[in-house]
Scaffold this active site. Sequence first.
Site, PDB file in Angstrom:
ATOM      1  CD  GLU A   1      -2.672   1.404   2.511  1.00 51.77           C
ATOM      2  OE1 GLU A   1      -2.426   0.695   3.502  1.00 51.77           O
ATOM      3  OE2 GLU A   1      -3.587   2.244   2.492  1.00 51.77           O
TER       4      GLU A   1
ATOM      5  CE  LYS B   1      -6.123   0.001   1.950  1.00 52.27           C
ATOM      6  NZ  LYS B   1      -6.797  -0.593   3.109  1.00 52.27           N
TER       7      LYS B   1
ATOM      8  CB  SER C   1     -12.098   5.357   1.748  1.00 51.00           C
ATOM      9  OG  SER C   1     -11.822   5.223   3.111  1.00 51.00           O
TER      10      SER C   1
ATOM     11  N   GLY D   1     -10.059   9.303   3.244  1.00 47.97           N
ATOM     12  CA  GLY D   1     -10.652  10.541   3.734  1.00 47.97           C
ATOM     13  C   GLY D   1     -11.785  11.052   2.853  1.00 47.97           C
TER      14      GLY D   1
ATOM     15  NE  ARG E   1      -9.726   7.618   6.910  1.00 52.77           N
ATOM     16  CZ  ARG E   1      -8.787   8.429   6.423  1.00 52.77           C
ATOM     17  NH1 ARG E   1      -8.790   9.702   6.766  1.00 52.77           N
ATOM     18  NH2 ARG E   1      -7.859   7.990   5.601  1.00 52.77           N
TER      19      ARG E   1
HETATM   20  P1  13P Z   1      -9.083   4.425   4.755  1.00 55.25           P
HETATM   21  O1  13P Z   1     -10.027   3.721   3.812  1.00 55.25           O
HETATM   22  O2  13P Z   1      -9.755   5.069   5.932  1.00 55.25           O
HETATM   23  O3  13P Z   1      -8.123   5.331   4.022  1.00 55.25           O
HETATM   24  O4  13P Z   1      -8.187   3.287   5.421  1.00 55.25           O
HETATM   25  C1  13P Z   1      -7.682   2.286   4.637  1.00 55.25           C
HETATM   26  C2  13P Z   1      -6.371   1.865   5.126  1.00 55.25           C
HETATM   27  O5  13P Z   1      -6.138   0.701   5.332  1.00 55.25           O
HETATM   28  C3  13P Z   1      -5.343   2.890   5.323  1.00 55.25           C
HETATM   29  O6  13P Z   1      -4.115   2.274   5.569  1.00 55.25           O
END
Ligand code: 13P
Length: 339
Positions: free
Chosen positions: A177, A219, A261, A263, A292
């Site tokens: 990610e 991701k 997501s 934010g 979130r």
């Molecule tokens: P968000 O969807 O809130 O950005 O979180 C996903 C996530 O795993 C961030 O590392």
Amino acid sequence: MKEISLSSIIQSLLTPGKGILAADESFPTIERRFKEFAIPSTTANRCAYREMLFATPGVNEFISGAILFDETLRQQTSTGIPFPEALARQGIVPGIKVDLGAVAMAGFASEKITQGLDGLRERLAEYRELGARFTKWRAVIKIGDQIPTRTCIEANAEALAQFAALSQEAGLVPIVEPEVLMDGSHPLARCEEVITVTLIQVFESLFAHKVALEGMLLKTGMVLSGKDCPTQGETAEVAEATVRTLLRAVPAAVPGIVFLSGGQSEQAATERLNAISTAGNLPWKLTFSYGRALQDSALKTWGGSAENVNAAQAMLKHRAKCNSLATLGKYSTAAEAGP
Ligand code: 13P
């Protein structure tokens, strides 16, 4: 324990119409989220909150995997079932965030490097014993004046690749990610440029570290205008730029791309995923791995009280269902309005 191959874990995670629940907030992050609703971040509250999420009746129709934080992987339900087992019993694959967070990068004050490689091999072996089947490492790339620097992108890509190689060695599917943050006032085109450069570097490092692309998931965020940019891209523009960027930078050997997501509002994250999913004829499967955008309403509704559990679970299930429909390009205002 029975050996499960990386590809069968990936196939489970990428089951059509399902996505991943990111519930891997670290101690500082969950404390920040709880604080908004004056919920004290105690061990018991964190456990009760995660149990509420995971025990949502029927959520496994829409959720294929859940990313946990170290503490949660070791906790149990109120009836004494370890969370990884409780999830696995519902057909939800348990995963674990294994990085130790992003810290200021020496010499590059406004940029961050993610730490956690020391001792990772040993931690991965333990996580596997505890029931985890996939892992996640998040790198943070910030857009601003003169940033990101190439040094920051390269250092984070290197760490992601070392993490991914160690995960595969341990029989765990790595979710790689590199998150390009929405913070800032930059236009959408600048986000596209930074995500493209970042992904190309990440795949170069993954190749250098002999990571099997078939045995990992990417991701990423969507290509968006900075959250303070006066012109926010239309949904169709976001979808088009996101698909174009991924086609340019992500090898076809990668089986799946899961979106964070980052934010966005719950509804915007769903609408944009729906638009992206209608692109068609893409080499990888696409789905969500939202934190979130799956949890915001559920957390607000729960508010730390046992009496709100059912209502909060209904919120989570609704968001999971809307996002499930979005992965199929079937989300609509009627679906948003609910049953
Ligand atoms: P968000 O969807 O809130 O950005 O979180 C996903 C996530 O795993 C961030 O590392």
